[in-house]
Design an enzyme around this catalytic site. Structure first.
Site, mmCIF file in Angstrom:
data_model
loop_
_atom_site.group_PDB
_atom_site.id
_atom_site.type_symbol
_atom_site.label_atom_id
_atom_site.label_comp_id
_atom_site.label_asym_id
_atom_site.label_seq_id
_atom_site.Cartn_x
_atom_site.Cartn_y
_atom_site.Cartn_z
ATOM 1 N N ARG A 292 -39.882 2.010 64.119
ATOM 2 C CA ARG A 292 -40.582 0.665 63.407
ATOM 3 C C ARG A 292 -41.823 0.454 64.075
ATOM 4 N NH1 ARG A 292 -35.166 0.115 62.553
ATOM 5 N NH2 ARG A 292 -34.667 -1.305 60.636
ATOM 6 N N ARG B 261 -44.933 -2.905 56.679
ATOM 7 C CA ARG B 261 -44.629 -3.494 57.665
ATOM 8 C C ARG B 261 -45.662 -4.624 58.071
ATOM 9 N NH1 ARG B 261 -39.826 -2.641 59.665
ATOM 10 N NH2 ARG B 261 -40.335 -3.506 62.028
ATOM 11 N N GLU C 183 -39.551 -9.159 52.680
ATOM 12 C CA GLU C 183 -38.598 -9.732 53.510
ATOM 13 C C GLU C 183 -39.199 -10.931 54.472
ATOM 14 O OE1 GLU C 183 -37.309 -6.454 56.180
ATOM 15 O OE2 GLU C 183 -36.239 -5.367 54.658
ATOM 16 N N GLU D 106 -40.380 -14.032 56.756
ATOM 17 C CA GLU D 106 -39.640 -14.729 57.995
ATOM 18 C C GLU D 106 -40.310 -15.964 58.095
ATOM 19 O OE1 GLU D 106 -38.864 -10.678 60.346
ATOM 20 O OE2 GLU D 106 -40.472 -11.827 60.734
ATOM 21 N N ASP E 131 -58.468 -29.233 35.456
ATOM 22 C CA ASP E 131 -59.949 -28.907 35.985
ATOM 23 C C ASP E 131 -59.845 -27.755 36.985
ATOM 24 O OD1 ASP E 131 -62.563 -29.116 37.074
ATOM 25 O OD2 ASP E 131 -62.256 -30.946 37.689
ATOM 26 N N GLU F 205 -33.559 -14.671 63.238
ATOM 27 C CA GLU F 205 -34.410 -13.335 63.554
ATOM 28 C C GLU F 205 -34.519 -13.393 65.268
ATOM 29 O OE1 GLU F 205 -36.184 -10.848 63.443
ATOM 30 O OE2 GLU F 205 -35.751 -10.516 61.315
ATOM 31 N N GLU G 195 -34.611 -15.286 58.751
ATOM 32 C CA GLU G 195 -35.246 -14.250 57.544
ATOM 33 C C GLU G 195 -34.221 -14.736 56.216
ATOM 34 O OE1 GLU G 195 -35.136 -9.570 57.026
ATOM 35 O OE2 GLU G 195 -36.359 -10.307 58.446
ATOM 36 N N GLU H 145 -41.594 1.179 53.162
ATOM 37 C CA GLU H 145 -41.542 -0.174 53.459
ATOM 38 C C GLU H 145 -43.076 -0.446 54.359
ATOM 39 O OE1 GLU H 145 -39.041 -3.057 56.600
ATOM 40 O OE2 GLU H 145 -39.296 -1.114 56.786
ATOM 41 N N HIS I 58 -42.245 -7.694 55.745
ATOM 42 C CA HIS I 58 -42.332 -6.731 55.363
ATOM 43 C C HIS I 58 -41.978 -6.249 53.705
ATOM 44 C CE1 HIS I 58 -40.340 -6.014 59.598
ATOM 45 N NE2 HIS I 58 -41.627 -6.408 59.640
#
Length: 451
Positions: free
Chosen positions: A322, A342, A137, A139, A57, A194, A201, A340, A250
């Protein structure tokens, strides 16, 4: 040897069910909001599931259909068969398969199925001569449970980034999670503690976009189940603890050509990036505000996306720091050239998030968008005037602004499709409205006795 309309891959699953004494199958799919759902059937129904599908359903699933359109059909993908490691017993086992959802009225794939949305994005890439690879990645936090088994926000360790035992008291839990993932076919590359206490992670191998999205959905299920065996609660909530780093996901992404070459690599370029990679990056940057609604889909997501906690808030790219939204990681070999993104967090629906990333990047390639220069300085240290000088915008600061950006972005809206987009917007608009009228404990603590 196959029988009837059973394919070789399906027959291999039937043989393994018999060999491993599997007694129950979980037929898994994901709703629009990213919650994993499953229908459990006796393993003897496996052949029927392959040949006829299993009906359910759809009106009871968030954002799927109205009551008068409720009949849906699950068709399992035999490539996703895996024994559930935490359900294995001496004389029997349980297994799961990820399913595609079909509309019983038309017999066609259901447009509200997030896995179908991603398949459409992959098909667009294939039509342009590309296959899409991705690697997340994710976490997560591990918290203690109270005496009644409910989650707390008490961490079980005082560990930090890459710490070892005794500070990283959850290393045994991570080990068992990794064993469980490997039992289900994952190629785990690394795991570590982390930055925040209780935060972890685990990274798994780069793969095609569909397998990657399937793996994220599986990953969250495995982590929660095995953490619970250790009397911990695992959460993928982006920011469960104030004033510490939140949990991100990421996501690395690249395109490969039909002859197996990495379309993102060009060794003659200063950053080893091809014209396609730069245009793809430009497309993601242009559509970043709308992508945020999908990749950061909860009110809590925006408690993570603030300066000062290593989460990206500035729409720029870099090859070395970063603080930008997109990073170009160093690549040891041409096949590893990638970008990447982030900003995504692990509360997102992986199928929809990867789908909108693909469409945004392909839009950049189709329009031959010019990629801005990389920003190599720490953007967190820029004042507003300097950010304006560099032409750096910021991501939406809350879910409401992100939803507005999604509504205004034709490319990302169309990427979700005419079924998913309005349903997603409706659900998330309601969530934001409920948040706005709620009164938090912070407000009570600050104002109740003051005014």
């Amino acid at each position: 040897m196959t029988s009837g309309n059973i394919t070789e891959a399906e027959q291999a699953v039937l043989d393994e069910i018999e060999a491993k004494d599997v007694d129950f199958l979980r037929l898994q799919f994901t709703d629009i909001l990213g919650t994993v759902k499953n229908v459990s059937v006796p393993a003897r129904q496996a052949e029927k599931a392959f040949t006829e599908g299993i009906y359910f359903d759809g009106s009871s699933i968030e954002g799927f259909v109205r009551i008068q359109e409720s009949d849906m059909r699950l068709v399992p993908d035999p490539e996703t068969f895996a024994i559930l490691p935490w359900r294995r017993k001496e004389d029997s086992a349980a297994a799961r398969m990820i399913c595609d959802v079909y509309d019983t009225t038309t017999g066609e794939p259901f447009e509200g199925d997030p896995r179908y949305v991603l398949k459409q994005a992959i098909e667009r890439a294939n039509d342009m001569g590309y296959t899409v690879n991705a690697a997340p990645e994710p976490e997560f936090f591990l918290f203690e449970e109270d005496e009644e088994g409910r989650a707390t926000t008490e961490t079980n360790d005082a560990g930090g980034y890459f710490d070892l035992a005794p500070k990283d008291l959850a290393s045994d839990v991570r080990r068992d999670i990794i064993y469980g993932l490997e039992d289900m076919g994952f190629e785990v590359e690394a795991s570590h503690h982390e930055v925040a206490e209780g935060q972890h992670e685990i990274n798994f191998e780069y793969d095609d976009a569909l397998t990657t999205a399937d793996n994220v959905a599986t990953f969250r299920t495995v982590v929660r189940a095995i953490a619970a065996q250790h009397d911990y609660h695992a959460t993928f909530m982006p920011k469960p603890i104030p004033k510490v780093n939140g949990s991100g996901m990421h996501t690395h992404i690249s395109l490969f050509t039909e002859d197996g070459e990495n379309a993102f690599h060009d060794e003659s370029d200063e950053f080893d990036l091809s014209d396609e990679a730069r245009a793809f990056t430009a497309g993601v940057l242009e559509h970043a505000p709308a992508i945020t609604a999908v990749a950061n889909p909860t009110v809590n997501s925006y408690k993570r996306l603030v300066p000062g906690y290593e989460a990206p808030v500035y729409v720029a790219w870099s090859d070395r720091n970063r603080s930008s939204l997109i990073r170009k990681p160093a690549a040891r070999v041409p096949a590893a050239s990638r970008i990447e993104l982030r900003s995504p967090d692990p509360s997102c629906n992986p199928y929809l998030a990867i789908a909108v990333m693909i469409h945004a990047g392909l839009d950049g390639i189709e329009r031959d968008l010019e990629c801005p220069d990389p920003v190599r300085e720490n953007i967190y240290e820029f004042d507003e005037q300097k950010r304006e000088e560099y032409g750096i915008d910021t991501l939406p600061s809350n879910l409401g602004d992100a939803i507005e950006a999604l509504e205004d972005d034709e490319v990302v809206y169309d990427a979700l499709g005419e079924h998913v987009a309005p349903k997603f917007i409706e659900a998330k608009s309601q969530e934001f409205e409920e948040y706005l009228i709620d009164v938090s404990q912070w407000e009570l603590d600050r104002y109740l006795e003051t005014f």
